[in-house]
Design a protein around this motif. Structure first.
Motif, PDB file in Angstrom:
ATOM      1  N   PRO A 190      51.572  78.265  52.788  1.00  0.00           N
ATOM      2  CA  PRO A 190      50.794  78.700  54.110  1.00  0.00           C
ATOM      3  C   PRO A 190      49.998  80.116  53.977  1.00  0.00           C
ATOM      4  N   LEU A 191      48.903  79.814  54.974  1.00  0.00           N
ATOM      5  CA  LEU A 191      47.763  80.899  54.716  1.00  0.00           C
ATOM      6  C   LEU A 191      48.076  81.871  55.875  1.00  0.00           C
ATOM      7  N   SER A 192      47.435  82.878  55.979  1.00  0.00           N
ATOM      8  CA  SER A 192      47.536  84.148  56.567  1.00  0.00           C
ATOM      9  C   SER A 192      46.506  84.733  57.245  1.00  0.00           C
ATOM     10  N   GLY A 193      46.656  85.666  58.221  1.00  0.00           N
ATOM     11  CA  GLY A 193      45.338  86.383  58.708  1.00  0.00           C
ATOM     12  C   GLY A 193      44.925  85.339  59.842  1.00  0.00           C
ATOM     13  N   ASN A 194      43.720  85.077  59.719  1.00  0.00           N
ATOM     14  CA  ASN A 194      43.160  84.348  60.839  1.00  0.00           C
ATOM     15  C   ASN A 194      43.238  82.787  60.705  1.00  0.00           C
ATOM     16  N   ARG A 195      44.016  82.736  59.611  1.00  0.00           N
ATOM     17  CA  ARG A 195      44.120  81.092  59.000  1.00  0.00           C
ATOM     18  C   ARG A 195      45.714  81.035  59.574  1.00  0.00           C
ATOM     19  N   LYS A 196      46.457  81.887  59.914  1.00  0.00           N
ATOM     20  CA  LYS A 196      47.881  81.675  60.180  1.00  0.00           C
ATOM     21  C   LYS A 196      48.127  80.390  60.979  1.00  0.00           C
ATOM     22  N   GLY A 197      49.266  79.627  60.523  1.00  0.00           N
ATOM     23  CA  GLY A 197      49.164  78.292  60.937  1.00  0.00           C
ATOM     24  C   GLY A 197      48.673  77.179  60.542  1.00  0.00           C
ATOM     25  N   GLU A 198      47.824  77.550  59.309  1.00  0.00           N
ATOM     26  CA  GLU A 198      47.171  76.523  58.703  1.00  0.00           C
ATOM     27  C   GLU A 198      47.764  76.805  57.078  1.00  0.00           C
ATOM     28  N   PHE A 199      47.549  75.716  56.257  1.00  0.00           N
ATOM     29  CA  PHE A 199      48.251  75.774  55.017  1.00  0.00           C
ATOM     30  C   PHE A 199      47.319  75.157  54.214  1.00  0.00           C
ATOM     31  N   ALA A 200      47.227  75.575  52.614  1.00  0.00           N
ATOM     32  CA  ALA A 200      46.439  75.253  51.803  1.00  0.00           C
ATOM     33  C   ALA A 200      47.082  74.031  50.537  1.00  0.00           C
ATOM     34  N   LEU A 201      46.413  72.983  50.327  1.00  0.00           N
ATOM     35  CA  LEU A 201      47.150  72.227  49.193  1.00  0.00           C
ATOM     36  C   LEU A 201      46.018  72.243  48.139  1.00  0.00           C
ATOM     37  N   ASP A 202      46.184  73.040  47.112  1.00  0.00           N
ATOM     38  CA  ASP A 202      45.392  73.164  45.733  1.00  0.00           C
ATOM     39  C   ASP A 202      45.427  71.904  45.109  1.00  0.00           C
ATOM     40  N   VAL A 203      44.200  71.281  44.822  1.00  0.00           N
ATOM     41  CA  VAL A 203      43.820  69.937  44.175  1.00  0.00           C
ATOM     42  C   VAL A 203      44.197  70.271  42.693  1.00  0.00           C
ATOM     43  N   ALA A 204      45.083  69.639  41.974  1.00  0.00           N
ATOM     44  CA  ALA A 204      45.530  69.628  40.773  1.00  0.00           C
ATOM     45  C   ALA A 204      45.905  70.891  40.341  1.00  0.00           C
ATOM     46  N   LYS A 205      46.667  71.761  41.200  1.00  0.00           N
ATOM     47  CA  LYS A 205      47.257  73.011  41.030  1.00  0.00           C
ATOM     48  C   LYS A 205      46.251  74.010  39.970  1.00  0.00           C
ATOM     49  N   LYS A 206      45.174  73.899  40.797  1.00  0.00           N
ATOM     50  CA  LYS A 206      44.171  74.977  40.414  1.00  0.00           C
ATOM     51  C   LYS A 206      43.140  74.667  39.287  1.00  0.00           C
ATOM     52  N   LEU A 207      43.524  73.499  38.665  1.00  0.00           N
ATOM     53  CA  LEU A 207      42.752  72.737  37.624  1.00  0.00           C
ATOM     54  C   LEU A 207      41.474  72.493  37.800  1.00  0.00           C
ATOM     55  N   CYS A 208      41.310  72.096  39.151  1.00  0.00           N
ATOM     56  CA  CYS A 208      39.619  72.192  39.543  1.00  0.00           C
ATOM     57  C   CYS A 208      39.581  73.058  40.627  1.00  0.00           C
TER      58      CYS A 208
END
Length: 80
Positions: free
Chosen positions: A17-35
């Motif tokens: 989950p994201l926070s601050g002004n992005r609360k309610g949104e989520f991040a999916l890292d592509v390839a676990k930060k490998l890219c």
């Protein structure tokens, strides 16, 4: 995936989950930060409505009940 919990169970995506002004949104890292890219998503109800922010207190239940997401952004978030 049948729901967002299936995605959360895959460590390579690092769903969080994201926070601050992005609360309610989520991040999916592509390839676990490998890219350097990540998807910013918002879970929707089965009626394609925004999820009530009070549901964010129990992420496991939120992930299990989310079958629809909207991709808000694909961003170059990490320096590589």
């Amino acid at each position: 995936a049948s729901n967002l919990n299936d995605v959360a169970a895959m460590p390579i995506y690092r769903l969080h989950p994201l926070s601050g002004n992005r609360k309610g949104e989520f991040a999916l890292d592509v390839a676990k930060k490998l890219c350097k890219y990540r998807l910013i998503i918002k879970p929707l109800t089965e009626d394609e409505e925004e999820v009530d922010s009070s549901a964010l207190s129990n992420l496991s239940e939120l992930y299990k009940s989310t079958k629809i997401i909207i991709v808000l952004e694909v961003s170059e978030h990490y320096d590589k």
